[in-house]
Structure formats: C-alpha cells, structure tokens
Design a protein around this motif. Structure first.
Motif, PDB file in Angstrom:
ATOM      1  N   THR A 199       0.857  -1.173   0.000  1.00  0.00           N
ATOM      2  CA  THR A 199       0.000   0.000   0.000  1.00  0.00           C
ATOM      3  C   THR A 199       0.896   1.227   0.000  1.00  0.00           C
ATOM      4  O   THR A 199       1.687   1.416   0.934  1.00  0.00           O
ATOM      5  CB  THR A 199      -0.901   0.019   1.255  1.00  0.00           C
TER       6      THR A 199
ATOM      7  N   ASP B   5       2.045   4.833   0.596  1.00  0.00           N
ATOM      8  CA  ASP B   5       1.730   5.930   1.508  1.00  0.00           C
ATOM      9  C   ASP B   5       2.095   7.281   0.902  1.00  0.00           C
ATOM     10  O   ASP B   5       1.391   8.264   1.109  1.00  0.00           O
ATOM     11  CB  ASP B   5       2.464   5.768   2.838  1.00  0.00           C
TER      12      ASP B   5
ATOM     13  N   ASN C  65       7.253   5.287  -0.858  1.00  0.00           N
ATOM     14  CA  ASN C  65       7.125   4.963   0.550  1.00  0.00           C
ATOM     15  C   ASN C  65       5.861   4.122   0.686  1.00  0.00           C
ATOM     16  O   ASN C  65       4.774   4.573   0.308  1.00  0.00           O
ATOM     17  CB  ASN C  65       7.019   6.266   1.364  1.00  0.00           C
ATOM     18  N   TYR C  66       6.006   2.902   1.190  1.00  0.00           N
ATOM     19  CA  TYR C  66       4.851   2.003   1.240  1.00  0.00           C
ATOM     20  C   TYR C  66       4.890   1.095   2.449  1.00  0.00           C
ATOM     21  O   TYR C  66       5.904   1.010   3.145  1.00  0.00           O
ATOM     22  CB  TYR C  66       4.758   1.173  -0.050  1.00  0.00           C
ATOM     23  N   ARG C  67       3.781   0.438   2.670  1.00  0.00           N
ATOM     24  CA  ARG C  67       3.674  -0.581   3.720  1.00  0.00           C
ATOM     25  C   ARG C  67       3.505  -1.936   3.042  1.00  0.00           C
ATOM     26  O   ARG C  67       2.766  -2.058   2.072  1.00  0.00           O
ATOM     27  CB  ARG C  67       2.480  -0.304   4.631  1.00  0.00           C
ATOM     28  N   ASN C  68       4.196  -2.923   3.593  1.00  0.00           N
ATOM     29  CA  ASN C  68       4.049  -4.270   3.045  1.00  0.00           C
ATOM     30  C   ASN C  68       2.906  -4.995   3.752  1.00  0.00           C
ATOM     31  O   ASN C  68       2.198  -4.405   4.569  1.00  0.00           O
ATOM     32  CB  ASN C  68       5.379  -5.042   3.133  1.00  0.00           C
TER      33      ASN C  68
ATOM     34  N   GLY D 153       2.516  -4.657   7.365  1.00  0.00           N
ATOM     35  CA  GLY D 153       2.414  -3.300   7.891  1.00  0.00           C
ATOM     36  C   GLY D 153       3.761  -2.620   8.055  1.00  0.00           C
ATOM     37  O   GLY D 153       3.832  -1.502   8.552  1.00  0.00           O
ATOM     38  N   GLY D 154       4.843  -3.309   7.648  1.00  0.00           N
ATOM     39  CA  GLY D 154       6.176  -2.733   7.755  1.00  0.00           C
ATOM     40  C   GLY D 154       6.384  -1.583   6.784  1.00  0.00           C
ATOM     41  O   GLY D 154       5.908  -1.633   5.645  1.00  0.00           O
ATOM     42  N   LEU D 155       7.080  -0.550   7.240  1.00  0.00           N
ATOM     43  CA  LEU D 155       7.368   0.609   6.395  1.00  0.00           C
ATOM     44  C   LEU D 155       8.602   0.364   5.538  1.00  0.00           C
ATOM     45  O   LEU D 155       9.642  -0.077   6.048  1.00  0.00           O
ATOM     46  CB  LEU D 155       7.584   1.847   7.255  1.00  0.00           C
TER      47      LEU D 155
ATOM     48  N   TYR E 188      14.332  -0.397   4.735  1.00  0.00           N
ATOM     49  CA  TYR E 188      13.302  -0.778   5.688  1.00  0.00           C
ATOM     50  C   TYR E 188      13.472  -0.021   6.984  1.00  0.00           C
ATOM     51  O   TYR E 188      14.597   0.199   7.440  1.00  0.00           O
ATOM     52  CB  TYR E 188      13.375  -2.300   5.973  1.00  0.00           C
TER      53      TYR E 188
END
Length: 121
Positions: A75, A77, A89-92, A95-97, A116
């Motif tokens: 997702t 961000d 910039n995303y979340r896997n 939910g990790g940035l 990461y």
C-alpha cells in the motif's frame, strides 16, 4: 535521454504489478543491467551480499520472494520525485514501512534500493 516517468503514474503501475504478483510486469520498468540492493536479497541469496546485478538475477530474487510470500501486498503511503529518482514509501503485507529508491536512466530504472524502517526489539 528520455525524461523520467511521472512519479505518481509510475508508482501506480509499480504497486499494481506487485499486488498482482506479476514479477515480469515489475521487471518491465528496469534496465537489463540494473543493480538493486536489499537486505532481503541478502537473506534469500546470501552470496549476493544484498546486491543483485542484472535483470535475470533480479527475476530470480523477486520470483523467490513471491513464492515465499504468497500474500504479498503493498500500500503506497507517499511518492517523492527527484531529478532522476523516485522514492516510493509504502507498507508491506505485515504493515512494515519500506522505501524503494529508484534511480532512472531515461524511462527505465538503472538502480534501486529497498530500505526498511529499523525497529528495535
């Protein structure tokens, strides 16, 4: 030299390809002689030291990653545009940035760096 792609449009195609688990669609954005670094590459292929060289090696790395993480989902961000780079910039799926730093040569990625957020245990 062709100009770099629009960052927002590129990130939309990038995340759609990843969320479809379509490694070939993601690879279509990369030069044949791409260099890509990632701590996960070091885990999956320790002999690389975390640096994957060339599209064929990147195909093997990402193909293995998709096999090991069948619920992979990103997702976005935020997206940042530079002179010759895009940062996604995303979340896997956990939910990790993550930040994907992609350096372009024309409309294709010449080098990439997956970074990461460090979380202290």
């Amino acid at each position: 030299m062709a100009s770099m792609p629009d960052a927002t449009e590129f990130s939309g195609r990038w995340v759609a390809a990843w969320n479809a688990l379509d490694v070939e669609a993601v690879l279509a954005h990369f030069h044949d002689d791409v260099v890509f670094s990632s701590p996960l590459a070091a885990q999956l292929f320790p002999e690389t030291g975390g640096v994957v060289r060339g599209k064929e090696a990147l195909r093997a790395y990402w193909g293995e990653g998709v096999k090991r993480v069948p619920d992979l989902h990103f997702t976005v961000d935020a997206v940042y545009a530079g002179v010759d780079a895009i940062v996604i910039n995303y979340r896997n799926q956990r939910g990790g940035l993550v930040n994907e730093v992609l350096v372009f040569d024309g409309d294709l990625v010449r080098s990439g760096h997956a970074t990461y957020l460090r979380q202290d245990a």
